[in-house]
Design an enzyme around this catalytic site. Structure first.
Site, PDB file in Angstrom:
ATOM      1  N   GLU A 131      12.732  -2.664  -0.618  1.00 31.46           N
ATOM      2  CA  GLU A 131      11.627  -2.026   0.084  1.00 31.46           C
ATOM      3  C   GLU A 131      10.360  -2.345  -0.682  1.00 31.46           C
ATOM      4  O   GLU A 131      10.378  -2.434  -1.916  1.00 31.46           O
ATOM      5  CB  GLU A 131      11.814  -0.508   0.139  1.00 31.46           C
ATOM      6  CG  GLU A 131      13.004  -0.083   0.954  1.00 31.46           C
ATOM      7  CD  GLU A 131      13.339   1.382   0.788  1.00 31.46           C
ATOM      8  OE1 GLU A 131      12.756   2.050  -0.097  1.00 31.46           O
ATOM      9  OE2 GLU A 131      14.200   1.862   1.528  1.00 31.46           O
TER      10      GLU A 131
ATOM     11  N   TYR B 242       8.512 -12.515  -1.308  1.00 34.40           N
ATOM     12  CA  TYR B 242       9.826 -12.278  -0.718  1.00 34.40           C
ATOM     13  C   TYR B 242      10.067 -13.215   0.466  1.00 34.40           C
ATOM     14  O   TYR B 242      11.164 -13.742   0.630  1.00 34.40           O
ATOM     15  CB  TYR B 242       9.988 -10.811  -0.309  1.00 34.40           C
ATOM     16  CG  TYR B 242       9.827  -9.846  -1.465  1.00 34.40           C
ATOM     17  CD1 TYR B 242      10.332 -10.146  -2.731  1.00 34.40           C
ATOM     18  CD2 TYR B 242       9.159  -8.642  -1.308  1.00 34.40           C
ATOM     19  CE1 TYR B 242      10.178  -9.273  -3.792  1.00 34.40           C
ATOM     20  CE2 TYR B 242       9.007  -7.760  -2.361  1.00 34.40           C
ATOM     21  CZ  TYR B 242       9.514  -8.080  -3.604  1.00 34.40           C
ATOM     22  OH  TYR B 242       9.359  -7.214  -4.650  1.00 34.40           O
TER      23      TYR B 242
END
Length: 152
Positions: free
Chosen positions: A106, A118
């Protein structure tokens, strides 16, 4: 730079980096609690005297083939130098060694640098937690973007 598995002897260095680098840092007690039987925690170190300097770390939790990245952090003075990618790459290599099928994390919706990193490693958005993160010194909350990466 070298990456090693962290242990409780690294707590002081971890707490120091955590306090200076996160909007809402984990407490020392939370960090200590992150060293359990399912945890695989990694630190990125730079040679320094008298002790190696902790540049960044990653706390993970492995359950039923799913590796959760609970906390990944690069010390403020070492950010934007490629160290986050170096650490994340090593963590993903270890996930394969640990037979993980998928990796989850998260990230704050406002953390565009981390989200871009990411994405470069193949993570995709898989959900959103509305008003998940608190914003210091305000009553406001910020969404968490949930991301995942299938391995293999």
């Amino acid at each position: 730079m070298k990456i090693i598995e962290l242990n409780l002897s690294h707590i002081t260095q971890i707490v120091s980096v955590e306090q200076q680098s996160h909007l809402t840092p984990w407490s020392e007690k939370t960090i200590e609690g992150s060293f359990g039987s399912r945890s695989h925690n990694f630190g990125l170190f730079k040679k320094a005297k008298p002790l190696d300097e902790l540049v960044g770390y990653c706390f993970t939790d492995l359950v039923a083939g799913e590796l959760s990245i609970e906390n990944i952090c690069i010390a403020k003075q070492h950010q934007n130098k490629g160290h986050g990618g170096q650490l994340l790459g090593q963590v993903l290599e270890q996930a394969v060694v640990l037979n993980a099928d998928q990796v989850f994390l998260e990230v704050r919706a406002s953390n565009q640098a981390a989200i871009a990193l990411y994405h470069r490693y193949g993570f995709v958005e898989c959900g959103r937690r509305k008003q998940y993160y608190s914003i210091p010194d305000s009553n406001l909350k910020e969404d968490a973007i949930m991301m995942s990466l299938k391995l293999g």
